[in-house]
Design a protein around this motif. Structure first.
Motif, PDB file in Angstrom:
ATOM      1  N   SER A  54       0.814  -1.197   0.000  1.00 17.61           N
ATOM      2  CA  SER A  54       0.000   0.000   0.000  1.00 17.61           C
ATOM      3  C   SER A  54       0.859   1.262   0.000  1.00 17.61           C
ATOM      4  CB  SER A  54      -0.933  -0.005   1.224  1.00 17.61           C
ATOM      5  OG  SER A  54      -1.736   1.141   1.252  1.00 17.61           O
ATOM      6  N   MET A  55       2.059   1.178   0.541  1.00 22.21           N
ATOM      7  CA  MET A  55       2.929   2.349   0.643  1.00 22.21           C
ATOM      8  C   MET A  55       3.839   2.522  -0.566  1.00 22.21           C
ATOM      9  SD  MET A  55       3.855   2.031   4.720  1.00 22.21           S
ATOM     10  CE  MET A  55       4.666   3.629   4.890  1.00 22.21           C
ATOM     11  N   LEU A  56       4.134   1.448  -1.290  1.00 21.87           N
ATOM     12  CA  LEU A  56       5.016   1.573  -2.446  1.00 21.87           C
ATOM     13  C   LEU A  56       4.476   2.518  -3.520  1.00 21.87           C
ATOM     14  CD1 LEU A  56       6.548  -1.978  -3.024  1.00 21.87           C
ATOM     15  CD2 LEU A  56       7.780   0.163  -2.766  1.00 21.87           C
ATOM     16  N   PRO A  57       3.184   2.470  -3.873  1.00 23.60           N
ATOM     17  CA  PRO A  57       2.691   3.444  -4.859  1.00 23.60           C
ATOM     18  C   PRO A  57       2.872   4.894  -4.416  1.00 23.60           C
ATOM     19  CG  PRO A  57       1.120   1.648  -4.610  1.00 23.60           C
ATOM     20  CD  PRO A  57       2.147   1.470  -3.527  1.00 23.60           C
ATOM     21  N   ASP A  58       2.830   5.141  -3.108  1.00 23.63           N
ATOM     22  CA  ASP A  58       3.039   6.505  -2.617  1.00 23.63           C
ATOM     23  C   ASP A  58       4.445   6.988  -2.939  1.00 23.63           C
ATOM     24  OD1 ASP A  58       0.519   6.255  -1.579  1.00 23.63           O
ATOM     25  OD2 ASP A  58       1.195   5.778   0.452  1.00 23.63           O
ATOM     26  N   VAL A  59       5.423   6.093  -2.804  1.00 28.04           N
ATOM     27  CA  VAL A  59       6.809   6.460  -3.110  1.00 28.04           C
ATOM     28  C   VAL A  59       6.975   6.719  -4.593  1.00 28.04           C
ATOM     29  CG1 VAL A  59       9.196   5.675  -3.045  1.00 28.04           C
ATOM     30  CG2 VAL A  59       7.694   5.181  -1.129  1.00 28.04           C
ATOM     31  N   VAL A  60       6.358   5.880  -5.430  1.00 30.53           N
ATOM     32  CA  VAL A  60       6.447   6.086  -6.879  1.00 30.53           C
ATOM     33  C   VAL A  60       5.803   7.413  -7.266  1.00 30.53           C
ATOM     34  CG1 VAL A  60       5.801   5.148  -9.121  1.00 30.53           C
ATOM     35  CG2 VAL A  60       6.473   3.589  -7.287  1.00 30.53           C
ATOM     36  N   ASP A  61       4.657   7.726  -6.689  1.00 25.67           N
ATOM     37  CA  ASP A  61       4.015   9.018  -6.962  1.00 25.67           C
ATOM     38  C   ASP A  61       4.896  10.173  -6.507  1.00 25.67           C
ATOM     39  OD1 ASP A  61       1.807   7.832  -8.072  1.00 25.67           O
ATOM     40  OD2 ASP A  61       0.562   7.984  -6.277  1.00 25.67           O
ATOM     41  N   ASP A  62       5.491  10.043  -5.328  1.00 25.31           N
ATOM     42  CA  ASP A  62       6.365  11.094  -4.816  1.00 25.31           C
ATOM     43  C   ASP A  62       7.553  11.314  -5.743  1.00 25.31           C
ATOM     44  OD1 ASP A  62       6.770  12.762  -2.208  1.00 25.31           O
ATOM     45  OD2 ASP A  62       8.746  11.889  -2.593  1.00 25.31           O
ATOM     46  N   PHE A  63       8.109  10.221  -6.260  1.00 24.95           N
ATOM     47  CA  PHE A  63       9.229  10.329  -7.195  1.00 24.95           C
ATOM     48  C   PHE A  63       8.796  11.033  -8.476  1.00 24.95           C
ATOM     49  CE2 PHE A  63      11.590   8.668 -10.814  1.00 24.95           C
ATOM     50  CZ  PHE A  63      12.896   8.910 -10.431  1.00 24.95           C
ATOM     51  N   GLN A  64       7.610  10.711  -8.981  1.00 22.74           N
ATOM     52  CA  GLN A  64       7.140  11.324 -10.223  1.00 22.74           C
ATOM     53  C   GLN A  64       6.874  12.818 -10.057  1.00 22.74           C
ATOM     54  OE1 GLN A  64       3.755   9.010 -11.460  1.00 22.74           O
ATOM     55  NE2 GLN A  64       5.009   7.387 -12.336  1.00 22.74           N
ATOM     56  N   VAL A  65       6.380  13.212  -8.881  1.00 24.85           N
ATOM     57  CA  VAL A  65       6.141  14.630  -8.635  1.00 24.85           C
ATOM     58  C   VAL A  65       7.457  15.403  -8.634  1.00 24.85           C
ATOM     59  CG1 VAL A  65       5.408  16.290  -6.883  1.00 24.85           C
ATOM     60  CG2 VAL A  65       3.955  14.333  -7.435  1.00 24.85           C
ATOM     61  N   ARG A  66       8.492  14.838  -8.025  1.00 21.74           N
ATOM     62  CA  ARG A  66       9.772  15.522  -7.897  1.00 21.74           C
ATOM     63  C   ARG A  66      10.697  15.304  -9.086  1.00 21.74           C
ATOM     64  NH1 ARG A  66       7.230  15.264  -3.652  1.00 21.74           N
ATOM     65  NH2 ARG A  66       7.552  16.593  -1.837  1.00 21.74           N
ATOM     66  N   ASN A  67      10.359  14.337  -9.939  1.00 23.41           N
ATOM     67  CA  ASN A  67      11.150  14.092 -11.149  1.00 23.41           C
ATOM     68  C   ASN A  67      10.210  13.902 -12.335  1.00 23.41           C
ATOM     69  OD1 ASN A  67      14.087  13.472  -9.918  1.00 23.41           O
ATOM     70  ND2 ASN A  67      12.546  12.482  -8.643  1.00 23.41           N
ATOM     71  N   PRO A  68       9.492  14.948 -12.727  1.00 24.64           N
ATOM     72  CA  PRO A  68       8.494  14.794 -13.797  1.00 24.64           C
ATOM     73  C   PRO A  68       9.108  14.425 -15.142  1.00 24.64           C
ATOM     74  CG  PRO A  68       8.830  17.106 -13.264  1.00 24.64           C
ATOM     75  CD  PRO A  68       9.563  16.337 -12.212  1.00 24.64           C
ATOM     76  N   GLU A  69      10.406  14.693 -15.307  1.00 23.44           N
ATOM     77  CA  GLU A  69      11.043  14.369 -16.578  1.00 23.44           C
ATOM     78  C   GLU A  69      11.479  12.910 -16.653  1.00 23.44           C
ATOM     79  OE1 GLU A  69      14.121  14.850 -13.624  1.00 23.44           O
ATOM     80  OE2 GLU A  69      12.329  15.999 -14.144  1.00 23.44           O
ATOM     81  N   SER A  70      11.435  12.201 -15.534  1.00 22.27           N
ATOM     82  CA  SER A  70      11.877  10.805 -15.495  1.00 22.27           C
ATOM     83  C   SER A  70      10.691   9.936 -15.115  1.00 22.27           C
ATOM     84  CB  SER A  70      13.014  10.642 -14.473  1.00 22.27           C
ATOM     85  OG  SER A  70      13.478   9.309 -14.437  1.00 22.27           O
ATOM     86  N   ALA A  71      10.167   9.198 -16.088  1.00 16.77           N
ATOM     87  CA  ALA A  71       8.959   8.403 -15.847  1.00 16.77           C
ATOM     88  C   ALA A  71       9.084   7.054 -16.520  1.00 16.77           C
ATOM     89  CB  ALA A  71       7.722   9.150 -16.365  1.00 16.77           C
ATOM     90  N   GLY A  72       8.142   6.151 -16.198  1.00 14.35           N
ATOM     91  CA  GLY A  72       8.135   4.828 -16.798  1.00 14.35           C
ATOM     92  C   GLY A  72       9.036   3.831 -16.097  1.00 14.35           C
ATOM     93  N   HIS A  73       9.414   4.100 -14.822  1.00 13.40           N
ATOM     94  CA  HIS A  73      10.335   3.221 -14.107  1.00 13.40           C
ATOM     95  C   HIS A  73       9.636   2.450 -12.985  1.00 13.40           C
ATOM     96  CE1 HIS A  73      13.238   5.457 -16.394  1.00 13.40           C
ATOM     97  NE2 HIS A  73      13.068   6.559 -15.699  1.00 13.40           N
TER      98      HIS A  73
END
Length: 529
Positions: free
Chosen positions: A406-425
């Motif tokens: 349940s917490m892993l998607p939160d980390v992925v979302d947080d990463f995408q917010v702070r690194n919008p140019e790096s996605a698909g990982h």
């Protein structure tokens, strides 16, 4: 399309009357925008998605609870050789996770999606190798290599199933609440899978328990009188037990295939649910990317230690019940109570984390098992008390199942917010988490089996030396408690709380809305030209 034209009408500020004239059903359509429509999942979708997680837990539960006992007492391997099989197999499994995650992240999109081809192609070979793990070959020399080969093969093929399935969470919906809800369905089914794995393996095998062998502490006269008769009975009964293990593995293999089929036909990947994919990374760039992100590294370390605690408990609890508590003929029922309790309390923990937050749920859920771990080694052997302790231990097991995923998607979302140019990982994040949990499992199984060897474990013995009893108490109580405390200490510095989660959800929605508007504007411009 209708969706994009509606978005264009709204974004450009056309009057409602104009919209209604152009499209009479504009406001009656429940999907007012493309994003809003696509992010909704039906209950059937969530159930089918959850069923896809059952094979990993069914086979993992059967292997975790019974493989050590099987290698020692049924295949009759030396404990040191059994420890090599368990450790190397899990270590190999751990290594394959980031490798498969890297390959999945570079996989092209097909008409079945990016994850589904991996899941379906790996299933037949995984089932075959799993069945052969529970087969005793008709030769002694090379038996170790037989189990090592098929154990490693199964772990690698199951990784090709589980890593894409785990990453599929990010591609079934773009809405965080929908993903959390689907994760709750998944965890409920997965815990139910552990219940099925325990029930199938434990109850079938429990009907054909191989008799124990009298140790040096038994009366010499009794051994001399019944030696030849016992040897014959052991051969017959041991063969029956081996057949029972094969029957159980065949049943579990059939369930594995059925779950994969349900997942394939019941869930559709949404290409738009994930962000646009950035340039492919090399393998080591991927490692640096995910492990260099602070919140993810802390979350992984938290669940590395808590997983190590529960893996120690899982891998040694059957031996602990059989020898330390003396419930040789009842241990499968004790394990069943634990898994049944965990299954029933998953909805409670889903409500708890929604009401009080995920970090609080981790603290409460994980710490709730500590008193019972202490109690189970302090009380005298009592079957009723053991069942009560097992029930409440299952409550904590449910939290351990639900909260990491349940917490892993939160980390992925947080990463995408702070690194919008790096996605698909997404696959990289999930695969490295699975890598560390499987590494913990390999370490726990290898160390515990070696510890039993040093303590003087007697294969199929009716009783064990006092050093073995002490070692088992440490492995199911003191060791897990220490690792739980270390993990919760690291959790204190985990930065993603409920406020940050809410901000991330709003920011991601804004980014997706902007992307939708950009697509709409481009389409309209192309039409004008």
């Amino acid at each position: 399309s209708l969706f994009r034209t509606k978005a264009f009408i709204v974004s450009e500020g056309f009057l409602p009357t104009c919209a209604s004239r152009l499209y009479p059903n504009f406001y009656s359509n429940p999907c007012f925008s493309q994003n809003e429509c696509r992010k909704k999942l039906t209950v059937c979708n969530k159930i089918c998605y959850g069923i896809g997680g059952a094979p990993y837990q069914i086979t993992g539960c059967a292997l975790g609870f019974f493989l050590q006992l099987y290698l020692l007492d049924i295949a009759q391997l030396d404990p040191s050789l059994a420890s090599i099989i368990l450790f190397v197999g899990r270590a190999w499994d751990a290594v394959t996770d980031p490798t498969v995650g890297f390959l999945v992240s570079r996989s092209p999109w097909t008409r079945f999606g990016r994850m589904m081809p991996w899941i379906m192609l790996s299933t037949p070979l995984a089932v075959l190798s799993y069945f052969l793990i529970w087969y005793v070959p008709p030769f002694e020399n090379g038996k170790v290599f037989w189990y090592l080969f098929f154990y490693c093969t199964f772990q690698a093929l199951q990784t090709c199933f589980h890593v894409p399935y785990s990453a599929l969470t990010m591609f079934i919906s773009s809405d965080q609440k929908e993903r959390d809800s689907a994760t709750a369905y998944r965890m409920t089914v997965e815990v139910l899978g552990t219940l099925i794995g325990t029930a199938v393996q434990g109850q079938i095998v429990g009907m054909f328990n191989a008799p124990c062998i009298h140790g040096p502490g038994d009366m010499m006269s009794e051994m001399n009188v019944s030696l030849s008769l016992n040897q014959t009975d052991h051969t017959i009964s041991l063969q029956h037990t081996r057949v029972a293990y094969m029957i159980a593995s065949a049943v579990i293999s059939s369930i594995y295939i059925l779950c994969a089929i349900v997942l394939f036909f019941g869930v559709k990947e949404q290409k738009e649910a994930g962000r646009l994919q950035s340039e492919p990374l090399s393998f080591f760039q991927g490692i640096k990317l995910v492990m260099g992100y602070g919140p993810y590294a802390k979350l992984v370390m938290v669940f590395l230690f808590t997983s190590l605690a529960f893996m120690l408990l899982e891998g040694n609890f059957a031996l602990f019940c059989s020898y330390t508590l003396g419930f040789r003929n009842d241990f499968q029922n004790v394990l069943l109570v634990i898994m049944l309790s965990a299954t029933l309390t998953i909805p409670f923990w889903q409500w708890f984390l929604t009401r009080f937050g995920k970090k609080t749920a981790v603290y409460v859920g994980t710490l709730s098992v500590v008193p019972f771990l202490i109690l189970v080694v302090c009380i005298k052997s009592n079957l009723v008390v053991t069942y009560v302790v097992s029930f409440f231990a299952g409550v904590a097991v449910a939290a351990a199942f639900l909260l990491p995923w349940s917490m892993l998607p939160d980390v992925v979302d947080d990463f995408q917010v702070r690194n919008p140019e790096s996605a698909g990982h997404e696959a990289l994040f999930y695969s490295f988490y699975v890598f560390f949990t499987k590494f913990a499992s390999g370490v726990s199984l290898g160390v515990s089996t070696l510890s039993l060897d040093f303590a003087g474990y007697i294969s199929r013995g009716c009783s064990q030396p006092s050093n073995v009893d002490l070692t088992l108490k440490i492995l199911v109580s003191a060791g897990p408690i220490v690792f739980i405390m270390i993990g919760l200490g690291i959790l204190y510095s985990y930065p993603i709380d409920e406020v940050r989660r809410t901000k991330n959800r709003k920011r991601l929605q804004e980014l997706r809305d902007n992307e939708a508007d950009s697509e709409t504007d481009s389409a309209e411009l192309a039409n004008i030209i």
